[in-house]
Design a protein around this motif. Structure first.
Motif, PDB file in Angstrom:
ATOM      1  N   CYS A 109     -59.311 -17.204  -9.088  1.00 38.67           N
ATOM      2  CA  CYS A 109     -58.281 -16.950  -8.090  1.00 38.67           C
ATOM      3  C   CYS A 109     -58.860 -15.918  -7.125  1.00 38.67           C
ATOM      4  CB  CYS A 109     -57.018 -16.413  -8.752  1.00 38.67           C
ATOM      5  SG  CYS A 109     -55.673 -16.097  -7.590  1.00 38.67           S
ATOM      6  N   THR A 131     -50.304 -13.863  -5.086  1.00 34.80           N
ATOM      7  CA  THR A 131     -49.629 -14.920  -4.318  1.00 34.80           C
ATOM      8  C   THR A 131     -50.359 -16.259  -4.427  1.00 34.80           C
ATOM      9  OG1 THR A 131     -50.789 -14.502  -2.213  1.00 34.80           O
ATOM     10  CG2 THR A 131     -48.793 -13.209  -2.656  1.00 34.80           C
ATOM     11  N   LYS A 132     -51.564 -16.259  -4.959  1.00 34.02           N
ATOM     12  CA  LYS A 132     -52.359 -17.489  -5.070  1.00 34.02           C
ATOM     13  C   LYS A 132     -52.459 -18.013  -6.500  1.00 34.02           C
ATOM     14  CE  LYS A 132     -55.013 -16.393  -0.985  1.00 34.02           C
ATOM     15  NZ  LYS A 132     -56.318 -16.080  -0.402  1.00 34.02           N
ATOM     16  N   GLU A 147     -50.041 -18.978  -8.748  1.00 32.87           N
ATOM     17  CA  GLU A 147     -49.152 -20.088  -9.121  1.00 32.87           C
ATOM     18  C   GLU A 147     -49.735 -21.447  -8.751  1.00 32.87           C
ATOM     19  OE1 GLU A 147     -44.448 -21.355  -8.912  1.00 32.87           O
ATOM     20  OE2 GLU A 147     -45.093 -19.470  -7.992  1.00 32.87           O
ATOM     21  N   SER A 148     -50.407 -21.542  -7.628  1.00 30.13           N
ATOM     22  CA  SER A 148     -50.975 -22.829  -7.205  1.00 30.13           C
ATOM     23  C   SER A 148     -52.141 -23.270  -8.099  1.00 30.13           C
ATOM     24  CB  SER A 148     -51.435 -22.756  -5.745  1.00 30.13           C
ATOM     25  OG  SER A 148     -52.528 -21.854  -5.616  1.00 30.13           O
ATOM     26  N   LEU A 149     -52.686 -22.357  -8.878  1.00 27.95           N
ATOM     27  CA  LEU A 149     -53.812 -22.676  -9.760  1.00 27.95           C
ATOM     28  C   LEU A 149     -53.368 -23.063 -11.173  1.00 27.95           C
ATOM     29  CD1 LEU A 149     -56.198 -19.775  -8.701  1.00 27.95           C
ATOM     30  CD2 LEU A 149     -56.326 -22.175  -8.000  1.00 27.95           C
ATOM     31  N   THR A 179     -52.038 -25.146 -14.110  1.00 26.80           N
ATOM     32  CA  THR A 179     -51.918 -26.567 -14.457  1.00 26.80           C
ATOM     33  C   THR A 179     -51.441 -26.665 -15.901  1.00 26.80           C
ATOM     34  OG1 THR A 179     -54.139 -26.820 -15.388  1.00 26.80           O
ATOM     35  CG2 THR A 179     -53.937 -27.054 -12.979  1.00 26.80           C
ATOM     36  N   THR A 212     -53.656 -24.675 -18.235  1.00 29.04           N
ATOM     37  CA  THR A 212     -53.727 -23.216 -18.147  1.00 29.04           C
ATOM     38  C   THR A 212     -53.141 -22.591 -19.409  1.00 29.04           C
ATOM     39  OG1 THR A 212     -53.491 -23.324 -15.740  1.00 29.04           O
ATOM     40  CG2 THR A 212     -53.082 -21.190 -16.794  1.00 29.04           C
TER      41      THR A 212
END
Length: 136
Positions: free
Chosen positions: A103, A115-116, A118-120, A122, A125
């Motif tokens: 990240c 802020t980045k 959550e998009s990572l 899966t 995870t």
């Protein structure tokens, strides 16, 4: 210009005091790894921290590797972390059979950009390992 610039100077006890302190190490032949001083430090830390279990590690990498292993994550699972860290962070993840997912960092304090994250995330995870940078 032959001036010496002393960056650090170790604080040392009196030589005789030092020899007296380490004398029992010669008698036992254990410098670390469950030796007299090792056990003494664990006992004092347990008392100071008011806990029943303390485990000392040789270095931060081994501590991190063992902490990750204690979770017994499924091999191949993903761990979100930052690339802006000592290589040991990624190494501890990989040595546990897990896949590091990087990240980006934020430009204010160089820590993981929350802020980045959550998009990572899966279905693979299993953990997020943030690290401190420059005291942040």
């Amino acid at each position: 210009m032959n001036e010496k610039i002393l960056v650090t100077c170790s604080s040392m006890p009196d030589f005789e005091e030092y020899c007296e302190e380490i004398k029992e190490l010669w008698d036992s032949h254990f410098l670390t790894n469950m030796g007299i001083k090792h056990k003494q430090l664990e006992k004092e830390l347990e008392s100071y921290l008011k806990t029943e279990n303390i485990t000392l590690f040789t270095n931060g990498h081994l501590a991190l590797e063992c902490a990750i292993a204690a979770f017994d994550f499924e091999k191949g699972s993903e761990v979100i972390t930052t690339p802006f860290s000592f290589s040991s962070t990624t190494h501890a993840i990989a040595r546990n059979g897990l896949t590091p997912v990087f990240c980006d960092i934020n430009s204010e304090d160089f820590t993981i950009d929350v802020t980045k994250i959550e998009s990572l995330i899966t279905n693979k995870t299993c953990a997020i390992v943030p690290v401190h940078v420059y005291g942040n």
